[in-house]
Design an enzyme around this catalytic site. Sequence first.
Site, PDB file in Angstrom:
ATOM      1  N   LEU A 175       2.185   5.253  -2.421  1.00 19.83           N
ATOM      2  CA  LEU A 175       1.319   5.839  -1.407  1.00 19.83           C
ATOM      3  C   LEU A 175       1.987   5.609  -0.059  1.00 19.83           C
ATOM      4  O   LEU A 175       2.587   4.549   0.175  1.00 19.83           O
ATOM      5  CB  LEU A 175      -0.064   5.181  -1.416  1.00 19.83           C
ATOM      6  CG  LEU A 175      -0.887   5.303  -2.705  1.00 19.83           C
ATOM      7  CD1 LEU A 175      -2.202   4.536  -2.552  1.00 19.83           C
ATOM      8  CD2 LEU A 175      -1.153   6.748  -3.058  1.00 19.83           C
ATOM      9  N   ASP A 176       1.890   6.580   0.833  1.00 17.94           N
ATOM     10  CA  ASP A 176       2.442   6.396   2.173  1.00 17.94           C
ATOM     11  C   ASP A 176       1.760   5.222   2.867  1.00 17.94           C
ATOM     12  O   ASP A 176       0.638   4.842   2.514  1.00 17.94           O
ATOM     13  CB  ASP A 176       2.245   7.660   3.007  1.00 17.94           C
ATOM     14  CG  ASP A 176       3.044   8.843   2.480  1.00 17.94           C
ATOM     15  OD1 ASP A 176       4.025   8.603   1.755  1.00 17.94           O
ATOM     16  OD2 ASP A 176       2.678   9.989   2.792  1.00 17.94           O
ATOM     17  N   LYS A 177       2.417   4.690   3.871  1.00 17.38           N
ATOM     18  CA  LYS A 177       1.922   3.518   4.596  1.00 17.38           C
ATOM     19  C   LYS A 177       0.465   3.675   5.009  1.00 17.38           C
ATOM     20  O   LYS A 177      -0.349   2.767   4.824  1.00 17.38           O
ATOM     21  CB  LYS A 177       2.795   3.269   5.830  1.00 17.38           C
ATOM     22  CG  LYS A 177       2.300   2.157   6.739  1.00 17.38           C
ATOM     23  CD  LYS A 177       3.178   2.018   7.966  1.00 17.38           C
ATOM     24  CE  LYS A 177       2.615   0.961   8.921  1.00 17.38           C
ATOM     25  NZ  LYS A 177       3.440   0.812  10.146  1.00 17.38           N
TER      26      LYS A 177
END
Length: 328
Positions: free
Chosen positions: A147-149
């Site tokens: 998952l992106d930051k």
Amino acid sequence: MLLRMIHQMDKAFYDDHQIIPTDMAGVRLDIALVACFPNYSRSALQRWLREEKILVNGHPASSKTKVMGGERVVLHMPEEAGTSHCEPEAIDLNVVFEDEHLLVINKPAGLVMHPAPGNRHGTVQNALLYYLPELAAIPRAGIVHRLDKDTTGLFVVAKTHLAHKSFVEQLQSRSMSRQYAAVVIGHMVAGGTVDQPIGRHPVDRKRMAVVSSGRPAMTHYRVQEKFSQHTCLRVKLETGRTHQIRVHMAHIRHPLVGDPVYGGRLKLPRGCSSELQQILQMFGRQALHALRLELEHPVHHGRIAWESPLPRDFESLLNVLRADEQAE
């Protein structure tokens, strides 16, 4: 003699050993290894052969070697790239499910998945190695999808090589289901599918883009809630490219609210309330939440699923959008 001494020094790190069955005589070594070590993928076994992490009768061997049967194979469990340079750190993890094979974690915004240049500490991988030190033997500490930051929500972690292999195969076969909630800019009438390849941006290499030379990528979306100038979507990934939802939504000119990379400059809706104006200006991340995860258990093979409630900032955004709609 020196090689034997080195192997004796390392013997505490050997994870597994097998005898190749005699009925496999004439079969390529890499194929025989898949049968002997079913917990690992063929590509991983081939790589470990090249790296001389697998010894046949005490010696390195080629994957194309034909076996005779009866050979003793020793697998020296390698410490995977990326894990060996990642230090365990005491970081809280919101574990929503755990058994002896897997973890499911609900990630908050602001938490990076893997160490990277300039960001070596404070990641999910650091946290996992502290929570379960034995994950050092699993590729990327068991993380199989990212998952992106600033994307919140659910992701799965493999605790064993068998589980890791299963999850990678499920991702490749597209049988692992990942659904997201997203709020995008613009009024969308109906759902649809974006089927466009994604690769590195031709100019800005830190970004992704729809490019003809990219890898196949498919995103399904359906409308959950409509507002005059925004839409809440349920999004399902068919593939898992970097920034896929963000890139595909921007490609169809409906970027995610708060996306600092693909959303462009903030444009406030004409005539919106001061509350909506404020939350749009303060929403400091892309409005994307990994809402539902469904997969096949790697051992008993039953389908299992988890859902995560919307985080507070996401729910607040929707509430203000609803209130603004009613005030018109």
